[in-house]
Write an enzyme that holds these catalytic residues in place. Structure first.
Site, PDB file in Angstrom:
ATOM      1  N   GLY A   1     -77.289 -13.425  39.204  1.00 49.14           N
ATOM      2  CA  GLY A   1     -78.510 -14.216  39.115  1.00 49.14           C
ATOM      3  C   GLY A   1     -79.739 -13.358  39.265  1.00 49.14           C
ATOM      4  O   GLY A   1     -80.793 -13.799  39.729  1.00 49.14           O
TER       5      GLY A   1
ATOM      6  N   GLY B   1     -87.449   2.968  39.601  1.00 50.64           N
ATOM      7  CA  GLY B   1     -86.102   2.711  40.081  1.00 50.64           C
ATOM      8  C   GLY B   1     -85.043   2.930  39.012  1.00 50.64           C
ATOM      9  O   GLY B   1     -85.355   3.249  37.857  1.00 50.64           O
TER      10      GLY B   1
ATOM     11  N   ASN C   1     -75.784 -14.105  44.314  1.00 55.40           N
ATOM     12  CA  ASN C   1     -77.006 -14.897  44.413  1.00 55.40           C
ATOM     13  C   ASN C   1     -77.072 -16.021  43.379  1.00 55.40           C
ATOM     14  O   ASN C   1     -77.788 -16.998  43.589  1.00 55.40           O
ATOM     15  CB  ASN C   1     -78.219 -13.965  44.251  1.00 55.40           C
TER      16      ASN C   1
ATOM     17  N   SER D   1     -77.183 -21.593  51.272  1.00 61.82           N
ATOM     18  CA  SER D   1     -78.304 -22.522  51.387  1.00 61.82           C
ATOM     19  C   SER D   1     -78.246 -23.194  52.742  1.00 61.82           C
ATOM     20  O   SER D   1     -77.166 -23.406  53.300  1.00 61.82           O
ATOM     21  CB  SER D   1     -78.222 -23.588  50.286  1.00 61.82           C
TER      22      SER D   1
ATOM     23  N   TYR E   1     -73.584 -29.687  45.663  1.00 61.49           N
ATOM     24  CA  TYR E   1     -74.168 -28.355  45.875  1.00 61.49           C
ATOM     25  C   TYR E   1     -73.977 -27.922  47.323  1.00 61.49           C
ATOM     26  O   TYR E   1     -73.552 -26.794  47.603  1.00 61.49           O
ATOM     27  CB  TYR E   1     -75.651 -28.409  45.513  1.00 61.49           C
ATOM     28  N   ALA E   2     -74.277 -28.830  48.258  1.00 56.94           N
ATOM     29  CA  ALA E   2     -74.110 -28.517  49.673  1.00 56.94           C
ATOM     30  C   ALA E   2     -72.647 -28.230  49.993  1.00 56.94           C
ATOM     31  O   ALA E   2     -72.333 -27.339  50.794  1.00 56.94           O
ATOM     32  CB  ALA E   2     -74.633 -29.667  50.536  1.00 56.94           C
ATOM     33  N   ALA E   3     -71.731 -28.989  49.374  1.00 56.27           N
ATOM     34  CA  ALA E   3     -70.304 -28.755  49.595  1.00 56.27           C
ATOM     35  C   ALA E   3     -69.899 -27.369  49.114  1.00 56.27           C
ATOM     36  O   ALA E   3     -69.137 -26.661  49.784  1.00 56.27           O
ATOM     37  CB  ALA E   3     -69.482 -29.826  48.880  1.00 56.27           C
TER      38      ALA E   3
ATOM     39  N   LYS F   1     -71.877 -24.691  48.792  1.00 57.45           N
ATOM     40  CA  LYS F   1     -72.472 -23.667  49.647  1.00 57.45           C
ATOM     41  C   LYS F   1     -71.804 -23.652  51.018  1.00 57.45           C
ATOM     42  O   LYS F   1     -71.648 -22.586  51.633  1.00 57.45           O
ATOM     43  CB  LYS F   1     -73.978 -23.894  49.775  1.00 57.45           C
TER      44      LYS F   1
END
Length: 255
Positions: A13, A55, A90, A142, A155-157, A159
């Site tokens: 990402g 870089g 990420n 998160s 999403y929470a599950a 993460k």
């Protein structure tokens, strides 16, 4: 930060807000950065900023939900930059909907990007780290994983799964000299958050409620995350593993 110079670091990402900022910071620390993103154009823009600052790095298109694409990207990184010293997972994706209004296709995409993609990256990179008995893995999860978040159930599950997976991998590979740690952003001004907010019934009210809930009084910025990511990638964190750090302006205060 100690120990980042000339290290080969993959950031997934890397074309996005947090990922791009992390790539630039790690390159400034002297690392050779492989910028991976589904959107090659976005990855190349990050790489351009890295090169303009003196870089080193490369940009690669990679869909982390496709294991063959992950393996091909890893091979390209090792051929061009050398063995991978650090992996920063990420890449992520989210939607804002009450769970009962979501469907199985959305669950599958959320799980594929936010959890299975990270599993692919670990599974591809870990054998080399084990053989070399050294490595750093930084997983960007998160605060939704720690306290939940309305409208982000799957999403929470994912993460939350990434957090517990990280702790397990940290235990399994400590004896190999590999550390695994997690950075948990709170609400952060990125394109992902903008899409998330815009999908809400009242985006302005959502932003206001998030801002009011953050003790430091503002939403996060991508630059707020790069110090924590760089720290866990560096030798300054050599005796830290299996830990979860919230970077959320005090939104969550877990001991």
């Amino acid at each position: 930060m100690q120990g980042l110079k000339d290290k080969t670091i993959i950031v997934t990402g890397g074309g996005g807000g947090i990922g791009g900022a992390a790539c630039e910071r790690l390159a400034k620390e002297g690392a050779k950065v492989a910028v991976l993103d589904r959107d090659l154009g976005a990855a190349e823009k990050t790489l351009e900023r890295i090169l303009q600052s003196g870089g080193k790095g490369i940009a690669l298109a990679c869909d982390i939900t496709d294991r063959s694409a992950v393996d091909a990207a890893l091979q390209a990184v090792e051929q061009r930059l050398g063995p991978v010293d650090v992996l920063v997972n990420n890449a992520g994706w989210d939607i804002f909907k009450p769970f009962t209004q979501t469907n199985a296709q959305e669950w599958e995409r959320l799980i594929a990007i936010n959890l299975v993609g990270a599993l692919h990256m670990h599974h591809a990179v870990l054998p080399g780290m084990v053989a070399r008995k050294a490595g750093r893995i930084v997983n960007v999860a998160s605060d939704a994983a720690r306290v939940g978040s309305s409208g982000e159930a799957v999403y929470a599950a994912c993460k939350g799964g990434l957090v517990s997976f990280s702790k397990t991998i940290a235990r399994e590979h400590a004896r190999h000299g590999i550390t695994v740690n997690v950075v948990c952003p709170g609400p952060t001004e990125t394109a992902l958050f903008a899409n998330f907010a815009d999908a809400a019934p009242n985006p302005d009210k959502l932003r206001e409620s998030f801002t009011r809930a953050i003790p430091l009084g503002r939403l996060g910025l991508a630059q707020d995350l790069v110090g924590a990511i760089s720290f866990f990638a560096s030798d300054d964190s050599a005796f830290i593993t299996g830990q979860v750090l919230s970077v959320s302006g005090g939104l969550t205060m877990n001991g």
